[in-house]
Design a protein around this motif. Sequence first.
Motif, PDB file in Angstrom:
ATOM      1  N   ARG A  45      59.270  46.356  34.854  1.00  0.00           N
ATOM      2  CA  ARG A  45      59.093  47.695  35.403  1.00  0.00           C
ATOM      3  C   ARG A  45      60.184  48.636  34.885  1.00  0.00           C
ATOM      4  NH1 ARG A  45      58.473  44.897  40.176  1.00  0.00           N
ATOM      5  NH2 ARG A  45      60.339  45.844  41.069  1.00  0.00           N
ATOM      6  N   ARG A  46      61.395  48.107  34.789  1.00  0.00           N
ATOM      7  CA  ARG A  46      62.488  48.963  34.360  1.00  0.00           C
ATOM      8  C   ARG A  46      62.316  49.408  32.914  1.00  0.00           C
ATOM      9  NH1 ARG A  46      66.315  45.794  35.626  1.00  0.00           N
ATOM     10  NH2 ARG A  46      66.763  44.902  33.599  1.00  0.00           N
ATOM     11  N   GLN A  47      61.762  48.549  32.082  1.00  0.00           N
ATOM     12  CA  GLN A  47      61.567  48.889  30.683  1.00  0.00           C
ATOM     13  C   GLN A  47      60.329  49.735  30.466  1.00  0.00           C
ATOM     14  OE1 GLN A  47      62.803  47.120  27.543  1.00  0.00           O
ATOM     15  NE2 GLN A  47      64.418  45.879  28.452  1.00  0.00           N
ATOM     16  N   GLY A  48      59.551  49.947  31.497  1.00  0.00           N
ATOM     17  CA  GLY A  48      58.350  50.750  31.338  1.00  0.00           C
ATOM     18  C   GLY A  48      57.254  50.014  30.605  1.00  0.00           C
ATOM     19  N   GLY A  49      57.287  48.676  30.653  1.00  0.00           N
ATOM     20  CA  GLY A  49      56.319  47.909  29.870  1.00  0.00           C
ATOM     21  C   GLY A  49      55.284  47.214  30.719  1.00  0.00           C
ATOM     22  N   GLU A  50      54.883  47.848  31.826  1.00  0.00           N
ATOM     23  CA  GLU A  50      53.882  47.212  32.673  1.00  0.00           C
ATOM     24  C   GLU A  50      52.571  47.018  31.909  1.00  0.00           C
ATOM     25  OE1 GLU A  50      56.293  49.884  35.501  1.00  0.00           O
ATOM     26  OE2 GLU A  50      55.354  50.089  33.536  1.00  0.00           O
ATOM     27  N   LEU A  51      51.907  45.938  32.232  1.00  0.00           N
ATOM     28  CA  LEU A  51      50.542  45.745  31.766  1.00  0.00           C
ATOM     29  C   LEU A  51      49.620  46.250  32.872  1.00  0.00           C
ATOM     30  CD1 LEU A  51      50.759  42.148  30.309  1.00  0.00           C
ATOM     31  CD2 LEU A  51      51.016  44.322  29.137  1.00  0.00           C
ATOM     32  N   TRP A  52      48.460  46.694  32.472  1.00  0.00           N
ATOM     33  CA  TRP A  52      47.557  47.286  33.452  1.00  0.00           C
ATOM     34  C   TRP A  52      46.209  46.587  33.420  1.00  0.00           C
ATOM     35  CZ3 TRP A  52      49.387  51.201  36.549  1.00  0.00           C
ATOM     36  CH2 TRP A  52      50.590  51.776  36.152  1.00  0.00           C
ATOM     37  N   ALA A  53      45.726  46.235  34.571  1.00  0.00           N
ATOM     38  CA  ALA A  53      44.354  45.750  34.701  1.00  0.00           C
ATOM     39  C   ALA A  53      43.641  46.708  35.638  1.00  0.00           C
ATOM     40  CB  ALA A  53      44.317  44.337  35.258  1.00  0.00           C
ATOM     41  N   ARG A  54      42.392  46.954  35.382  1.00  0.00           N
ATOM     42  CA  ARG A  54      41.648  47.918  36.186  1.00  0.00           C
ATOM     43  C   ARG A  54      40.308  47.324  36.597  1.00  0.00           C
ATOM     44  NH1 ARG A  54      43.862  49.557  31.978  1.00  0.00           N
ATOM     45  NH2 ARG A  54      41.974  49.334  30.751  1.00  0.00           N
ATOM     46  N   PHE A  55      39.820  47.836  37.711  1.00  0.00           N
ATOM     47  CA  PHE A  55      38.489  47.430  38.142  1.00  0.00           C
ATOM     48  C   PHE A  55      37.503  48.498  37.697  1.00  0.00           C
ATOM     49  CE2 PHE A  55      34.914  47.267  41.029  1.00  0.00           C
ATOM     50  CZ  PHE A  55      34.588  45.922  40.969  1.00  0.00           C
ATOM     51  N   CYS A  56      36.451  48.078  36.994  1.00  0.00           N
ATOM     52  CA  CYS A  56      35.441  49.009  36.493  1.00  0.00           C
ATOM     53  C   CYS A  56      34.235  48.978  37.430  1.00  0.00           C
ATOM     54  CB  CYS A  56      35.029  48.629  35.067  1.00  0.00           C
ATOM     55  SG  CYS A  56      33.743  49.695  34.378  1.00  0.00           S
ATOM     56  N   LYS A  57      33.978  50.097  38.087  1.00  0.00           N
ATOM     57  CA  LYS A  57      32.842  50.145  39.001  1.00  0.00           C
ATOM     58  C   LYS A  57      31.524  50.368  38.274  1.00  0.00           C
ATOM     59  CE  LYS A  57      34.866  51.204  43.453  1.00  0.00           C
ATOM     60  NZ  LYS A  57      34.768  52.032  44.668  1.00  0.00           N
ATOM     61  N   THR A  58      31.597  50.731  36.995  1.00  0.00           N
ATOM     62  CA  THR A  58      30.369  50.843  36.215  1.00  0.00           C
ATOM     63  C   THR A  58      29.822  49.451  35.900  1.00  0.00           C
ATOM     64  OG1 THR A  58      31.151  52.893  35.212  1.00  0.00           O
ATOM     65  CG2 THR A  58      29.338  51.758  34.109  1.00  0.00           C
ATOM     66  N   CYS A  59      30.724  48.570  35.415  1.00  0.00           N
ATOM     67  CA  CYS A  59      30.329  47.178  35.120  1.00  0.00           C
ATOM     68  C   CYS A  59      30.516  46.270  36.330  1.00  0.00           C
ATOM     69  CB  CYS A  59      31.148  46.642  33.943  1.00  0.00           C
ATOM     70  SG  CYS A  59      30.933  47.551  32.401  1.00  0.00           S
ATOM     71  N   TRP A  60      31.190  46.774  37.364  1.00  0.00           N
ATOM     72  CA  TRP A  60      31.476  46.035  38.596  1.00  0.00           C
ATOM     73  C   TRP A  60      32.177  44.711  38.304  1.00  0.00           C
ATOM     74  CZ3 TRP A  60      31.905  48.321  42.930  1.00  0.00           C
ATOM     75  CH2 TRP A  60      32.035  47.591  44.111  1.00  0.00           C
ATOM     76  N   GLN A  61      33.318  44.841  37.650  1.00  0.00           N
ATOM     77  CA  GLN A  61      34.121  43.668  37.360  1.00  0.00           C
ATOM     78  C   GLN A  61      35.547  44.103  37.016  1.00  0.00           C
ATOM     79  OE1 GLN A  61      32.133  41.909  34.016  1.00  0.00           O
ATOM     80  NE2 GLN A  61      33.126  43.232  32.533  1.00  0.00           N
ATOM     81  N   TRP A  62      36.477  43.133  37.123  1.00  0.00           N
ATOM     82  CA  TRP A  62      37.855  43.392  36.748  1.00  0.00           C
ATOM     83  C   TRP A  62      37.975  43.398  35.229  1.00  0.00           C
ATOM     84  CZ3 TRP A  62      41.418  44.910  40.155  1.00  0.00           C
ATOM     85  CH2 TRP A  62      41.177  44.647  41.514  1.00  0.00           C
ATOM     86  N   LYS A  63      38.857  44.256  34.756  1.00  0.00           N
ATOM     87  CA  LYS A  63      39.078  44.333  33.316  1.00  0.00           C
ATOM     88  C   LYS A  63      40.410  43.669  32.976  1.00  0.00           C
ATOM     89  CE  LYS A  63      38.552  48.853  33.087  1.00  0.00           C
ATOM     90  NZ  LYS A  63      38.370  50.224  32.528  1.00  0.00           N
ATOM     91  N   PRO A  64      40.406  42.721  32.033  1.00  0.00           N
ATOM     92  CA  PRO A  64      41.662  42.079  31.623  1.00  0.00           C
ATOM     93  C   PRO A  64      42.585  43.076  30.929  1.00  0.00           C
ATOM     94  CG  PRO A  64      39.735  40.841  30.859  1.00  0.00           C
ATOM     95  CD  PRO A  64      39.242  42.164  31.338  1.00  0.00           C
TER      96      PRO A  64
END
Length: 322
Positions: free
Chosen positions: A104-123
């Motif tokens: 978090r301090r380095q600003g290098g977070e990875l992001w996963a999101r939930f897509c409600k169009t495909c209704w699934q989690w995105k890696p």
Amino acid sequence: KTMRMWKQVKDTAMKGVQFVMWVLGMVCVGLATVLIAGISHLWFSTVLPNLVDLSSLHGMVHLFASGWFTFNAMWNHYHAATVWPGEPTKDHLPPVEPSDRDMRRQGGELWARFCKTCWQWKPPRTHHCHFCNKCVLKMDHHCPWINNCVGHHNQKFFMNMLIYIFLATSHICLIIAAHYFGYLKAHNPQNLHAIEKTIMWVHTLCLVLVIMITIFNVWNGYLLFTNQTVIEFYGNRQSASDAKRGGRSWKPPFNLGFFSNIQQVYGHYPSIWMMLMPTTELLSSNGHEYTTIFGPATVTNPTGQRQPDDYESDSDVRIVGQ
């Protein structure tokens, strides 16, 4: 009721846009194919035989080089257009909450999101393409010239397509330029006047392509060597700017080094020559998990994980390296 009607109008409009983009994509693919095939036909049937003695050793070398470059350009264009880059599996698990303080301090977070169009989690590195109407693994961009997304499984075909188009057009330009500057004596000088316009057309088209493809190769090469996608580049630039203002150091989280970055696109090959050989082999990795500068990113289903309904469409949830 009003919201339902608005959603139906929005969905219908999106389907219309997708159809138009599909048609335009097919037109672009057709134009690219005709351009490559047309230049190749003029080069092999008219220009090259009159400039070079194909029965000589150097003539056979030029013929083989032109044939090899052209074949691989068409081979990789076909596979970049027909190989689907991949999409998340339906059993992909939601991500954990952030806990890595250094990340978090380095600003290098990875992001996963939930897509409600495909209704699934995105890696990690997955994004929804509104033209393909699917989530795409390691999505780089949607390219109209292949009417397909560039992503996890077909990025190496896209890169090789650019490389071989550059080699093929550069080779043509060099031979014609050598003829015009007197370094190459024409094999059939009596025919040159009749085909002078053809030579000029081929040279002009190839020179324009060399300039354009050089720009594309420099840009895509930079992204390849730093292990970024086009989408990630703009996000990383913002993160780097924020870190600089805060007096912190920052680097792209997936940038593992020159050779490791190349292997994530091409796989494990013993030499650069083998990476450029024509192949139909896809990457052995599944495109769901990526190693970062902080270690591998883990995706698990923790106890008490919030449900998808708690998130907005494409809402962000950080995941971390362990």
